[in-house]
Design an enzyme around this catalytic site. Structure first.
Site, PDB file in Angstrom:
ATOM      1  N   ASP A  24       0.822  -1.221   0.000  1.00 43.41           N
ATOM      2  CA  ASP A  24       0.000   0.000   0.000  1.00 43.41           C
ATOM      3  C   ASP A  24       0.848   1.260   0.000  1.00 43.41           C
ATOM      4  O   ASP A  24       0.400   2.314   0.473  1.00 43.41           O
ATOM      5  CB  ASP A  24      -0.917  -0.009   1.228  1.00 43.41           C
ATOM      6  N   SER A  26       2.170   4.667  -0.791  1.00 40.83           N
ATOM      7  CA  SER A  26       1.599   5.812  -1.513  1.00 40.83           C
ATOM      8  C   SER A  26       2.467   6.050  -2.758  1.00 40.83           C
ATOM      9  O   SER A  26       3.592   5.531  -2.835  1.00 40.83           O
ATOM     10  CB  SER A  26       1.629   7.051  -0.607  1.00 40.83           C
ATOM     11  N   THR A  29       5.976   7.236  -1.879  1.00 39.84           N
ATOM     12  CA  THR A  29       6.808   6.177  -1.274  1.00 39.84           C
ATOM     13  C   THR A  29       7.202   5.156  -2.329  1.00 39.84           C
ATOM     14  O   THR A  29       8.355   4.689  -2.370  1.00 39.84           O
ATOM     15  CB  THR A  29       6.061   5.499  -0.102  1.00 39.84           C
ATOM     16  N   ARG A  33      11.011   3.775  -3.611  1.00 43.97           N
ATOM     17  CA  ARG A  33      11.417   2.370  -3.807  1.00 43.97           C
ATOM     18  C   ARG A  33      11.896   2.164  -5.247  1.00 43.97           C
ATOM     19  O   ARG A  33      12.898   1.485  -5.487  1.00 43.97           O
ATOM     20  CB  ARG A  33      10.251   1.419  -3.544  1.00 43.97           C
ATOM     21  N   LYS A  97      -5.477   0.780   2.509  1.00 47.59           N
ATOM     22  CA  LYS A  97      -4.969   1.820   3.426  1.00 47.59           C
ATOM     23  C   LYS A  97      -5.956   2.976   3.352  1.00 47.59           C
ATOM     24  O   LYS A  97      -6.246   3.474   2.252  1.00 47.59           O
ATOM     25  CB  LYS A  97      -3.604   2.282   2.931  1.00 47.59           C
ATOM     26  N   LYS A 135      -6.421  -0.416   6.771  1.00 48.73           N
ATOM     27  CA  LYS A 135      -5.250  -0.072   7.595  1.00 48.73           C
ATOM     28  C   LYS A 135      -5.183   1.430   7.863  1.00 48.73           C
ATOM     29  O   LYS A 135      -5.473   2.235   6.979  1.00 48.73           O
ATOM     30  CB  LYS A 135      -3.966  -0.500   6.871  1.00 48.73           C
ATOM     31  N   GLU A 176      -2.509   0.340  13.444  1.00 44.89           N
ATOM     32  CA  GLU A 176      -1.045   0.341  13.344  1.00 44.89           C
ATOM     33  C   GLU A 176      -0.444   1.525  14.088  1.00 44.89           C
ATOM     34  O   GLU A 176      -0.370   2.627  13.541  1.00 44.89           O
ATOM     35  CB  GLU A 176      -0.610   0.380  11.868  1.00 44.89           C
ATOM     36  N   LYS A 218      -1.304  -4.129  14.186  1.00 51.13           N
ATOM     37  CA  LYS A 218      -0.065  -4.130  13.395  1.00 51.13           C
ATOM     38  C   LYS A 218       0.970  -3.280  14.114  1.00 51.13           C
ATOM     39  O   LYS A 218       1.063  -2.070  13.886  1.00 51.13           O
ATOM     40  CB  LYS A 218      -0.344  -3.576  11.989  1.00 51.13           C
ATOM     41  N   GLY A 261       9.324  -2.216   9.290  1.00 50.79           N
ATOM     42  CA  GLY A 261       9.864  -0.948   9.791  1.00 50.79           C
ATOM     43  C   GLY A 261      11.315  -0.632   9.470  1.00 50.79           C
ATOM     44  O   GLY A 261      11.928   0.161  10.165  1.00 50.79           O
ATOM     45  N   SER A 288       2.935  -8.490   8.603  1.00 44.66           N
ATOM     46  CA  SER A 288       2.296  -7.626   7.604  1.00 44.66           C
ATOM     47  C   SER A 288       3.421  -6.758   7.047  1.00 44.66           C
ATOM     48  O   SER A 288       3.497  -5.569   7.307  1.00 44.66           O
ATOM     49  CB  SER A 288       1.217  -6.758   8.257  1.00 44.66           C
TER      50      SER A 288
HETATM   51  P1  13P Z   1       7.179  -2.084   6.310  1.00 44.47           P
HETATM   52  O1  13P Z   1       7.049  -3.555   6.609  1.00 44.47           O
HETATM   53  O2  13P Z   1       8.071  -1.802   5.136  1.00 44.47           O
HETATM   54  O3  13P Z   1       7.484  -1.267   7.525  1.00 44.47           O
HETATM   55  O4  13P Z   1       5.760  -1.607   5.786  1.00 44.47           O
HETATM   56  C1  13P Z   1       4.627  -2.041   6.422  1.00 44.47           C
HETATM   57  C2  13P Z   1       3.607  -0.995   6.382  1.00 44.47           C
HETATM   58  O5  13P Z   1       2.534  -1.192   5.893  1.00 44.47           O
HETATM   59  C3  13P Z   1       3.938   0.303   7.001  1.00 44.47           C
HETATM   60  O6  13P Z   1       2.778   1.029   7.196  1.00 44.47           O
END
Ligand code: 13P
Length: 336
Positions: A24, A26, A29, A33, A97, A135, A176, A218, A261, A288
């Site tokens: 998910d 954005s 982001t 990557r 999300k 999420k 989360e 999460k 993370g 996750s």
């Molecule tokens: P990461 O596992 O890369 O931290 O991403 C999980 C996620 O959905 C962060 O919100």
């Protein structure tokens, strides 16, 4: 899949060691990557990349849910199949999300996650598009005098408000509260911040009448900061994380699916496996992961169609390794 209520949906997602593929990101982001492999973040490239992930053989039996970004839940694969149908055909539930990102609180380094206004309306559309879980990510920083109790209270209250609205729409909320790993803090500082967040989160969920049996947590793991010189071992991370969860999380929550993370893919798997080997809890303890599932696939792909099958093998491998870790059956020798 005929899952009638939120409790069944939550239980299915984490059944038999399955976990969640977080896809998910954005668009900004995803851009970061893709920059790392020199690929342009166009809508078509994002679609091609995510389609290859969702078509991977290793989705089946290892992945119970996929979190999507708004663009993807509306997209079709190259052959016209909707991404939602593609995910469902692999035995996974589509999720979405729904938070709208972070807004800085006053002049501080802290933030409050946005997106509660018109959430109900947006959820109705996402349900119609096929989403069965959602999420919302709150971000908490560790630093000098941080996190503040104001940032924790405001974010945990928003998470509970969000969860209630989602359940009213017959979907499972993933909550989360991410305590960021960035910094040179100790594992004790991470424990303290994580514990305060979880304590506040579950008080708020209870106060707002959120059904815990239809909720997935999460969280971050309890780790040393990413720039800390004295790093906690796998065993210590597993012990401290379990200690923190047992002190704060009700036993009737069906599943805890960790975020990665910024941990390496192997660390994220090793920590999860160590916790499940220790055992002694009623929740399913699963994953996750975004980066820790996708990173090897992204590096194998490099934006080239001829690399798709290698990228799919990489994703399938990580999905299987993490399913084994969710059952406490992983071993480093399986990585070779
Ligand atoms: P990461 O596992 O890369 O931290 O991403 C999980 C996620 O959905 C962060 O919100």
């Amino acid at each position: 899949m005929n899952l009638d209520n939120i409790n069944e949906i939550a239980e299915y997602i984490v059944s038999d060691g399955k976990g969640i593929l977080a896809a998910d990101e954005s668009n900004p982001t995803c851009g970061k990557r893709f920059d790392s492999i020199g690929v342009e973040s166009s809508e078509e490239n994002r679609r091609d990349y995510r389609e290859l992930l969702f078509r991977s053989d290793g989705m089946v039996g290892n992945i119970g849910g996929v979190i999507l970004f708004d663009e993807t839940i509306r997209q079709n694969a190259a052959d016209g199949t909707s991404m939602v149908d593609l995910i469902s055909s692999q035995g996974a539930l589509p999720g979405i999300k729904v938070d709208k990102g972070l807004q800085q609180m006053d002049d501080s380094e802290e933030s409050l996650t946005q997106g509660l206004d018109v959430l109900d309306e947006r959820l109705k559309e996402y349900f119609a598009l096929g989403a069965r879980f959602t999420k919302w990510r709150a971000v908490i920083n560790i630093g000098m005098g941080l996190p503040s109790s104001e940032a924790i209270s405001a974010n945990m209250e928003a998470l509970a408000d969000y969860a209630k609205i989602v359940q009213n729409n017959n979907m499972v909320p993933m909550v989360e509260p991410e305590v960021l790993m960035e910094g040179d803090h100790s594992i004790d500082a991470c424990y303290e911040a994580t514990s305060k967040c979880l304590d506040s989160l579950f008080s708020n969920l209870s106060a707002k009448g959120v059904d815990i049996k239809g909720t997935i947590l999460k969280p971050n793991m309890v780790t040393s900061g990413s720039a800390a010189s004295d790093r906690a071992s796998v065993e210590e991370v597993a012990q401290r994380t379990l200690e923190c969860l047992k002190a704060n999380v009700p036993g009737d929550l069906p599943g805890i699916t960790f975020l990665s993370g910024g941990q390496s893919d192997i660390d994220a798997t090793a920590h999860l496996d160590a916790m499940n080997k220790i055992g002694g809890f009623d929740w399913k303890l699963s994953f996750s992961y975004g980066r820790a599932l996708q990173q090897p696939a992204l590096k194998a792909w490099l934006g080239k169609a001829e690399n798709a099958s290698n990228a799919q093998q990489a994703l399938s491998h990580r999905a299987l390794m993490n399913r084994l870790a969710s059952e406490g059956k992983w071993d480093i020798s399986l990585e070779n």
